[in-house]
Design a protein around this motif. Structure first.
Motif, PDB file in Angstrom:
ATOM      1  N   SER C  32      -6.173  31.869  17.327  1.00 43.24           N
ATOM      2  CA  SER C  32      -6.002  31.273  15.993  1.00 43.24           C
ATOM      3  C   SER C  32      -6.315  32.329  14.952  1.00 43.24           C
ATOM      4  O   SER C  32      -7.332  32.281  14.274  1.00 43.24           O
ATOM      5  N   GLY C  34      -4.969  32.865  12.248  1.00 44.68           N
ATOM      6  CA  GLY C  34      -4.932  32.346  10.892  1.00 44.68           C
ATOM      7  C   GLY C  34      -6.318  32.127  10.333  1.00 44.68           C
ATOM      8  O   GLY C  34      -6.614  32.486   9.195  1.00 44.68           O
ATOM      9  N   GLU C  35      -7.177  31.575  11.174  1.00 45.35           N
ATOM     10  CA  GLU C  35      -8.534  31.296  10.726  1.00 45.35           C
ATOM     11  C   GLU C  35      -9.280  32.571  10.365  1.00 45.35           C
ATOM     12  O   GLU C  35     -10.033  32.618   9.400  1.00 45.35           O
ATOM     13  N   GLN C  38      -8.141  33.749   7.079  1.00 48.03           N
ATOM     14  CA  GLN C  38      -8.618  32.930   5.961  1.00 48.03           C
ATOM     15  C   GLN C  38      -9.928  33.447   5.389  1.00 48.03           C
ATOM     16  O   GLN C  38     -10.092  33.590   4.179  1.00 48.03           O
ATOM     17  N   ALA C  39     -10.885  33.734   6.284  1.00 48.15           N
ATOM     18  CA  ALA C  39     -12.186  34.207   5.802  1.00 48.15           C
ATOM     19  C   ALA C  39     -12.043  35.514   5.046  1.00 48.15           C
ATOM     20  O   ALA C  39     -12.646  35.719   3.991  1.00 48.15           O
ATOM     21  N   ALA C  41      -9.323  36.655   3.531  1.00 52.44           N
ATOM     22  CA  ALA C  41      -8.630  36.416   2.263  1.00 52.44           C
ATOM     23  C   ALA C  41      -9.593  35.823   1.244  1.00 52.44           C
ATOM     24  O   ALA C  41      -9.602  36.209   0.069  1.00 52.44           O
ATOM     25  N   PHE C  42     -10.427  34.900   1.685  1.00 53.52           N
ATOM     26  CA  PHE C  42     -11.434  34.308   0.793  1.00 53.52           C
ATOM     27  C   PHE C  42     -12.307  35.408   0.197  1.00 53.52           C
ATOM     28  O   PHE C  42     -12.516  35.477  -1.011  1.00 53.52           O
ATOM     29  N   THR C  80     -17.661  30.584   7.737  1.00 53.01           N
ATOM     30  CA  THR C  80     -17.123  30.624   9.100  1.00 53.01           C
ATOM     31  C   THR C  80     -18.134  30.158  10.140  1.00 53.01           C
ATOM     32  O   THR C  80     -17.799  30.042  11.310  1.00 53.01           O
ATOM     33  N   THR C 119     -15.774  38.182  12.254  1.00 56.43           N
ATOM     34  CA  THR C 119     -15.943  37.985  10.807  1.00 56.43           C
ATOM     35  C   THR C 119     -16.636  39.169  10.142  1.00 56.43           C
ATOM     36  O   THR C 119     -16.067  39.807   9.262  1.00 56.43           O
TER      37      THR C 119
END
Lengths: 244, 214, 235, 64
Positions: C32, C34-35, C38-39, C41-42, C80, C119
């Motif tokens: 995944s 994408g997840e 996301q972090a 991009a945030f 996350t 992360t």
């Protein structure tokens, strides 16, 4: 083994009931004495004038805020190692009082700061650490309140306080480090000018009063917690029968 | 019962104000199955979780091989195989990957060939590379069967604690389940099964009926 | 009989438990992506908001760069944290982890490591680009990346305890922030302090070694605390 | 009057002492309410045959 007798909620409940008035009375008498010394006997501070009298509640509050967290950490250890239910209940009973004193330390500190240093809030090491201590209390109470299962709430709260208490020295050190790095307002509350003996005495007596008050109020609250949890236990019925 | 592998001694558990059971004692010997019966909410799942060590009992002890075991101690963990309502499967893994992971966690040394064999036995061989999210409930349950199939006997994870294991399984699947458990018992294993369905095991089966405590 | 020997042999190397959860969680994270994005991009977007809010004066931006990057990294890691245990808790994997013959602290350590790799490490890798936006030069960027590399594992480790404690609890993610953020303060102070020190021309090694000390202490203690928290939450 | 003005900084001094006193009074009231409620709950579970007023006998002694 006789010590352990009182770690059972059923025998601690009446014991706490007998102790509360003693500690309560002691707290009241000490507070009257301490306030008399602080407000009437102690001389005016030649630098700060009358406003320094906030010290008589500010410093005891700050001490109690820290001390109660320490006591909670000790109970946390007991709760996790010996699995005594009463320790966890004592933690729950102490937390609101500890939080109150921490908040009072911040509030009185701000009201002292304004006339003395011209600002309500300085990011000084002590004020900042006290603020973080308040956050730790908030975290504990939020966690314990959010978990419905009491057994789990007890253990989770104990673990959190234990982790927090290991972190407290690190937090204090880091905040101090940060403060010196930024050469920010380093506020010295009690150093610098020699305290008159009566000032010191008043402050210590007030601290003692707060201590006794905390014991009284925590014992009273733990009794309520015991009853709430053991609502259906057999011994509770016995107590009521004795009383009726 | 001299050769008791799993014993509950005086177990008691309350959830909130509700007492689920108290003073519960039993022993299960090598090659025996214990079937837990009783209405919903009577505490069958809770009892299984206590035996597994997931839930801490309020009172009493769990004994394994005639020794008291601490909750989730090494002795307890190497003995207990627990399959609950949740299948412990990752949707993003294939059936084969999930099986491999579960066996690895169990420290089960089954080889890749044995794993494929097991997938064949439970009828998932053709679908072994399909992502688990695309499998039906029954097929997901069958991955658990494959895990059981490879854990038979006394070698590892000897005590099986199974919560409604035949849920979502079709007739074939249930029959297969019974076969696997029978083989496990025949090889000296132990099983505690909570179910409300008939359990036609051919081995030595004891039943325990749990009742509501008022 | 041979099976008995085999399983005992495998358990004579309990550290394999770390490897098990590490590879498993990494593989899951890769499925995944994408997840993961996301972090990241945030982190990038929130950091980029600050110049817009404060203004483009380079002196000011340079001054706040370290603080902004560190606070955003902290928040990104925190967002996350549910990934660590939440899905395992829901699908029953966490029970199986607790029941595994491998020691739970080691399994938790593997999960933490996987979390950091997916992360903290990427955050530290993008941080220099963001630092450039704030006008930091090479030596300061180096200190910032070093700080993030040492500090973000501590964020993961402390966060794991909080994430495990709030499993299945109402209002879990906000509650977790309440529990975890106060504990993050020392990391924030030393991490941002390192960059500020190098900005002021002072040697940043003191800050970095304090971070490293926290990392070592955390490595030894937090897997046990996280395992204890997991056990509490399963009860 | 001098005493209350505190060099004209009475607001700060009495704001502190007032908040302190208020917090403690509120806490005492809340704790006593809590134990009253707990004791009432015990009486309720024991059945309605319980004479009211008994629970005050010991709660009245609560932290003074």
């Amino acid at each position: 083994m006789s010590l352990f007798k009182y770690s059972a909620p059923s025998s601690f409940y009446p014991l706490a009931g007998r102790l509360v008035p003693w500690f309560g009375t002691l707290a009241f008498l000490l507070a009257v004495g301490g306030l008399y010394l602080g407000l009437f006997v102690a001389p005016e501070d030649y630098q700060q004038g009358e406003v320094y009298r906030i010290i008589f509640i500010h410093v005891p509050s700050a001490w109690m805020g820290m001390f109660i967290y320490l006591v909670m950490a000790m109970y946390a250890l007991l709760a996790l190692v010996y699995q005594t239910r009463l320790s966890a209940m004592m933690m729950e009973a102490l937390a609101p009082t500890g939080m109150m004193f921490t908040a009072l330390a911040l509030w009185t500190g701000a009201l002292w700061g304004k006339p003395t240093w011209g600002t309500y809030w300085v990011w000084d090491a002590r004020m900042t650490s006290t603020l973080i201590l308040l956050f730790l209390y908030v975290g504990y109470m939020a966690l314990v309140n959010a978990i419905d299962d009491k057994k789990r709430a007890d253990k989770a709260g104990a673990l959190l306080v234990l982790v927090g208490s290991i972190n407290v020295p690190i937090i204090y050190f880091s905040v101090k480090w940060w403060n010196t790095l930024h050469q920010g307002a380093s506020v010295s509350l009690t150093q610098g000018n020699k305290m008159a003996a009566t000032m010191l005495a008043g402050m210590l007596i007030m601290a003692l009063a707060c201590w006794m008050y905390s014991i009284a109020v925590a014992l009273c609250r733990v009794r309520a917690i015991i009853l709430e949890r053991e609502l259906h236990a057999a011994w509770v019925k016995d107590i009521r029968e004795v009383r009726t | 019962m001299s050769a008791a592998i799993l014993e509950g001694r005086d177990l008691g558990l309350a959830r909130g104000v509700k007492q689920l059971f108290s003073g519960l004692s039993f022993a299960v010997g090598s090659g025996h199955a214990l079937v837990l019966r009783g209405p919903n909410g009577v505490g069958k799942t809770s009892l299984l979780r206590v035996l597994a060590g997931l839930t801490e009992a309020d009172a009493g002890e769990v004994w394994v091989r005639a020794k008291p075991t601490q909750r989730l101690s090494a002795a307890s963990r190497s003995a207990m195989l627990y399959i609950g309502h949740a299948n412990a499967l990752k949707d993003d893994f294939t059936a084969a990957e999930n099986l491999t992971d579960q066996l690895a966690l169990d420290a089960n040394p089954a080889s890749a060939g044995q794993q494929l064999e097991a997938l064949k036995v439970v009828g998932l061989f053709e679908r072994r590379d399909v992502l688990t999210r695309r499998l039906s409930q029954g097929q997901k349950r069958r991955i658990g069967l494959a895990r059981l199939h490879l854990s038979r006997g006394a070698a590892h994870k000897r005590v099986w604690l199974l919560d409604e294991p035949t849920n979502a399984l079709d007739g074939d699947g249930s029959a297969l389940f019974l076969q696997i458990v029978d083989a496990h018992l025949a090889e000296g294993g132990v099983a505690v099964i909570a179910t409300h369905l008939p359990m036609a095991l051919s081995g030595k089966v004891d039943e325990m009926h749990m009742r509501e405590i008022v | 009989m041979s099976a008995v020997l085999a399983s005992e042999q495998e358990l004579s190397t309990p550290e394999r438990g770390v490897w098990l959860t590490l590879t498993r969680d990494i593989k899951l994270a890769m499925r995944s992506k994408g997840e993961l994005a996301q972090a990241l991009a945030f982190f990038i977007i929130v950091v980029s908001l600050f110049p817009l809010a404060i203004g483009p004066e380079s002196a000011v931006l340079k001054r706040i760069a370290a603080g902004v990057v560190w606070v955003c990294a902290l928040l990104a890691v925190m967002l996350t944290l549910p990934r660590l245990f939440q899905s395992d808790y829901v699908d029953g994997t966490l029970e199986q982890l607790a029941l595994s013959p491998y020691p739970l602290p080691l399994l938790c350590a593997g999960k933490m490591l996987a979390h950091w790799l997916s992360t903290g490490l990427p955050l530290a890798m993008v941080a220099p680009v963001l630092g450039l936006q704030f006008g930091l030069d090479a030596s300061e960027l180096l200190v910032m990346v070093a700080g993030l590399l040492i500090g973000t594992p501590v964020l993961t480790m402390l966060g794991a305890i909080g994430a495990a404690l709030v499993l299945g609890v109402r209002g879990g993610s906000i509650l977790m922030a309440l529990l975890v953020l106060p504990l993050y303060i020392p990391v924030l102070i030393f991490g941002a302090g390192a960059v500020e020190a190098s900005l002021a021309g002072i040697d940043a090694t003191a800050n970095l070694s304090l971070l490293a000390a926290m990392l070592l202490f955390g490595l030894v203690t937090t897997p046990f605390a996280a395992a204890a928290a997991v056990k509490i939450s399963l009860d | 009057m001098d005493f209350f003005s505190m060099d004209g900084r009475g607001f700060y001094v009495w704001g502190s002492f007032g908040a302190f006193l208020a917090a403690i009074v509120i806490e005492i009231v809340l704790v006593r309410l809590r134990i009253h409620r707990a004791q009432k709950a015990v009486c309720d579970t024991l059945g309605s045959a319980d004479p009211s007023g008994t629970e005050n006998s010991d709660a009245g002694k609560g932290s003074k």
